[in-house]
Write an enzyme that holds these catalytic residues in place. Structure first.
Site, PDB file in Angstrom:
ATOM      1  N   ALA A  62       0.864  -1.187   0.000  1.00  0.00           N
ATOM      2  CA  ALA A  62       0.000   0.000   0.000  1.00  0.00           C
ATOM      3  C   ALA A  62       0.901   1.239   0.000  1.00  0.00           C
ATOM      4  CB  ALA A  62      -0.865  -0.014   1.250  1.00  0.00           C
ATOM      5  N   GLY A 101       0.558  -5.182   0.730  1.00  0.00           N
ATOM      6  CA  GLY A 101      -0.586  -5.191  -0.191  1.00  0.00           C
ATOM      7  C   GLY A 101      -0.228  -5.804  -1.536  1.00  0.00           C
ATOM      8  N   GLU A 104      -0.664  -9.311  -1.137  1.00  0.00           N
ATOM      9  CA  GLU A 104      -2.101  -9.556  -0.971  1.00  0.00           C
ATOM     10  C   GLU A 104      -2.834  -9.541  -2.308  1.00  0.00           C
ATOM     11  OE1 GLU A 104      -2.283  -6.560   2.144  1.00  0.00           O
ATOM     12  OE2 GLU A 104      -3.236  -8.041   3.442  1.00  0.00           O
ATOM     13  N   GLU A 124       4.043  -5.743   7.359  1.00  0.00           N
ATOM     14  CA  GLU A 124       3.216  -4.772   8.064  1.00  0.00           C
ATOM     15  C   GLU A 124       3.558  -4.638   9.549  1.00  0.00           C
ATOM     16  OE1 GLU A 124       2.267  -6.850   5.794  1.00  0.00           O
ATOM     17  OE2 GLU A 124       0.709  -6.001   4.520  1.00  0.00           O
TER      18      GLU A 124
END
Ligand code: T1G
Length: 692
Positions: A62, A101, A104, A124
């Site tokens: 992200a 992300g 992910e 994270e």
């Protein structure tokens, strides 16, 4: 502007993400990705979809700079739902780093094809978070939940081959990545059978649950008060107990809470501060660099050996130079033993250890530095010794070689003046143990050429260090501020705070060790020698040294260390001795609260940091924070001394320092002009830096 290039050929739509430098999933990328996945559903020419990244990174996660701001749609989970529920198979062609992300996105796909050099991870936790876009729900459905939990807890990426072994990569491409991904995508499409990760459940066995719970208990024991670790456990437990959609909702809610947690905010601050610290005023990408193909280190002591290992670990051949054969042999032997213990611990393969050892050779006499591109002097911390060595290096080293000193506080200008080439001289202050500690203070004398500074910044990164460029002064940044804490500690001991009370207050603040236990570990004689050289004194520490109480190495220091004990015990003798010295020094004693101990030790450090900023020894408050987090174990979740001071409030700190100065009659405790000015104006160090 971020762009996703979409090419449809042979029934496959290839979506290539291009958002330099790391293909972060910023709002524009999420929006385009959702739009392209949606449009591909009705495109008759498309049987299958591939997502890949442009450049060396697949997707680095992200966009961290968006956190803490109002969310920008579409949220990443929404994009991943579209991928997972696509009516056409979606394959991730992982061309490089797939982090957070980014991984992910790949987990939401129906298959994952990785290049052999790709690395995949969910980092994270390092930002005080947990995966917030399905990682905690999808990864445990692809691999053993205990292994998934361990990967997320550790935050480190794994190689593609390891991901294949664990089960969250389906193919490591033997040749062309897109070719292999295309074959995989079309095979899924034409077989008409592909699986949504959310539907997978083979890994969710009773045994898997027990294995996970055992790992979770261990994690809780190790980190009892880390909110993100507790949240990670809860989210992964949800995989066993909740339907997929509810598990996703639980993960998202815990993630959103963590994003707003002050610790996570401090870790995000540190992430960006570390990168900003690499930006040196006057040095840019266009500044020339010198080639560093070969290194030499003067001195085979603990520091010299550790520095040599840094070069070898980065694949740079290095010669360790000593003046005496036996010292050289001992030093090289110590390095070999360190590699051996890494192999024994399983943190280094035998081949890798052998490869690194082969890059280190030894020589007696300075002639061995003749063909080195950089020489790092790590000899005795004495100006005369260093100037003599640099005069010799000046005669022997090739033109253009960088001559660096590892001094931890001496004047690098004076060392440079011992040569005819001050433009090539610089300070590279490694922290002990040099092969472990991430911090490197690059100390920049006035005469040093820009290309030398630029070269050393790049070298620091190549050695895996967090390099911060600082100016020349006594102790540069870290040790100059540490000296303030040490003086305050000495003062507090006399004023009545007991050694363990001081150490407990500082470890309670979040440091791994208190200053007195740290002194006992490092050896109290080191500071004693420095004080004698500078003609300063520390009544308590000096007296302990005069009594031969050097710390752990002599079985007694501030604490006493029964046979082979690692943790010291309170020593009534020392406490009585301190009271005696206090009486002799006419110091009235009283007890101190934990809060007051923290303030008395850390506020003077912040004050010194303000002086350092005003003198431009550090370019920005964040540089000071990066130095303390990476070189002195300042708790990362508190951001660093200057970040913490901003949170405490500079007005509060200035007020307390004024009270300390009045009470102690010590003008060095009075608020530095910059601190007083910012306190007066109600500003923070960060606001000052942004406005500066
Ligand atoms: N977001 C925003 N900017 C980033 C970024 C990111 N994720 N990663 C790097 N940058 C910027 C960085 O600030 C620097 O900017 C430039 O890119 C080059 O970075 C939903 C919530 C990928 C290993 O934690 O580890 O996904 O200084 O100097 O040395 O569950 O960057 O040039 O202006 O570090 O080659 C998870 C963080 C996010 C990875 C590359 N991902 N990045 O290292 O370059 S949270 C991460 C890195 C998340 C999801 C969760 C490294 C790198 P500038 P760099 P590098």
């Amino acid at each position: 502007m971020p762009k996703i290039h979409s090419d449809v050929a042979g029934g496959v739509a290839v979506l290539r993400i291009s958002n330099p430098p790391v293909n972060a999933l910023g709002q524009a990328v999420r929006e385009q990705l959702l739009d392209l996945i949606t449009r591909a559903q009705d495109d008759a020419a498309v049987e299958a979809i591939i997502i890949t990244g442009e450049g060396k990174v697949f997707i680095a996660g992200a966009d961290i700079s968006e956190f803490g701001k109002p969310p920008l749609p579409p949220a990443l989970p929404e994009v991943l739902d579209a991928i997972e529920n696509s009516a056409k198979p979606v394959v991730a062609a992982i061309n490089g780093l797939a982090l957070g992300g980014g991984l992910e996105v790949a987990l939401a796909g129906h298959a994952r094809v990785a290049s052999a050099s790709a690395r995949l991870g969910l980092p994270e936790v390092k930002l005080g978070l947990i995966p917030g876009a399905g990682g905690t729900q999808r990864l445990p459905r692809l691999i053993a939940p205990a292994a998934a939990f361990a990967l997320m807890l550790d935050g480190e990426p794994v190689e593609a081959a390891r991901a294949l072994e664990l089960g969250f990569v389906d193919v490591v491409a033997p040749g062309d990545l897109l070719e292999t991904a295309r074959d995989k995508a079309l095979a899924l499409a034409r077989a008409g059978a592909w699986r949504r990760t959310g539907d997978a459940s083979a890994t969710l066995t009773e045994q898997a649950r027990e294995d996970f719970e055992e790992r979770a208990r261990e994690a809780l024991r190790r980190q009892p008060d880390a909110p993100n670790v507790a949240a990670l456990m809860e989210a992964v437990r949800g995989v066993f107990e909740l339907p997929f959609a509810e598990g996703l909702a639980l993960e998202r809610s815990r993630f959103r809470t963590l994003v707003d947690d002050p610790r996570a905010q401090a870790l995000r601050y540190s992430f960006f501060a570390e990168r900003k610290a690499g930006q040196v005023p006057g040095i840019g990408r266009e500044t020339p660099r010198r080639e560093i193909a070969r290194a030499a280190v003067i001195g085979a002591g603990t520091m010299g050996g550790g520095i040599a290992m840094c070069f070898a670990n980065a694949g740079i051949p290095v010669t360790v130079v000593e003046v005496a054969e036996d010292a050289l042999r001992r030093g090289i032997g110590r390095v070999a033993a360190l590699y051996e213990s890494s192999v024994g611990r399983g943190s280094l393969s035998r081949e890798e250890a052998d490869r690194r050892t082969a890059l280190i050779d030894g020589a007696v006499g300075y002639d061995a530095v003749a063909d080195a591109d950089i020489v790092v002097e790590a000899a005795f911390e004495d100006m005369g010794v260093k100037q003599e060595i640099f005069a010799s290096l000046d005669r022997i080293a090739k033109p253009g070689a960088i001559l660096a000193t590892n001094t931890s506080y001496l004047d690098v200008n004076a060392i440079a003046a011992a040569t005819q080439r001050p433009q090539d001289v610089i300070g590279l202050h490694f922290f002990s143990p040099a092969n472990v500690m991430r911090l490197l203070e690059i100390v920049r004398p006035e005469a040093t050429a820009a290309d030398v500074v630029a070269t050393c910044g790049d070298l620091g990164r190549k050695l895996g260090k967090v390099a911060v460029t600082v100016g020349v002064c006594f102790g540069f940044v870290g040790n100059r501020m540490l000296a303030r804490r040490t003086a305050a500690t000495e003062r507090l001991l006399l004023a009545g705070a007991l050694p363990h009370e001081i150490d407990d207050a500082i470890t309670g603040f979040g440091f791994r060790m208190g200053p007195l236990a740290m002194g006992d570990l490092a050896g109290l004689d080191i500071g004693w020698r420095t004080r004698k050289a500078q003609g300063t004194r520390a009544p308590v520490a000096d007296t302990l040294c005069e009594l031969g109480r050097f710390g752990q190495k002599s079985g007694r220091g501030f604490y006493r260390y029964p046979e082979n004990a690692r943790k010291g015990e309170r020593d009534p003798e020392v406490e009585a001795l301190i009271a005696e010295i206090a009486q002799r020094e006419g110091v009235e004693r009283r007890s101190f609260s934990t809060e007051e101990i923290v303030a008395r030790l850390l506020y003077p450090m912040v004050n010194e940091g303000a002086r350092i900023l005003a003198e431009k020894i550090a370019a920005r408050p964040g540089d000071i924070d990066v130095i303390w987090v990476n070189g002195y174990n300042w708790p990362a979740w508190r951001g660093g001394p200057m970040y913490w001071a901003d949170a405490v409030g500079l007005g509060v700190i200035a007020g307390q320092l004024t009270a300390f100065a009045d009470r102690e009659g010590d003008e060095t405790l009075r608020p530095a002009p910059l601190l007083a000015e910012l306190a007066e104006a109600g500003l923070t160090f960060r606001q000052w830096a942004e406005g500066a």
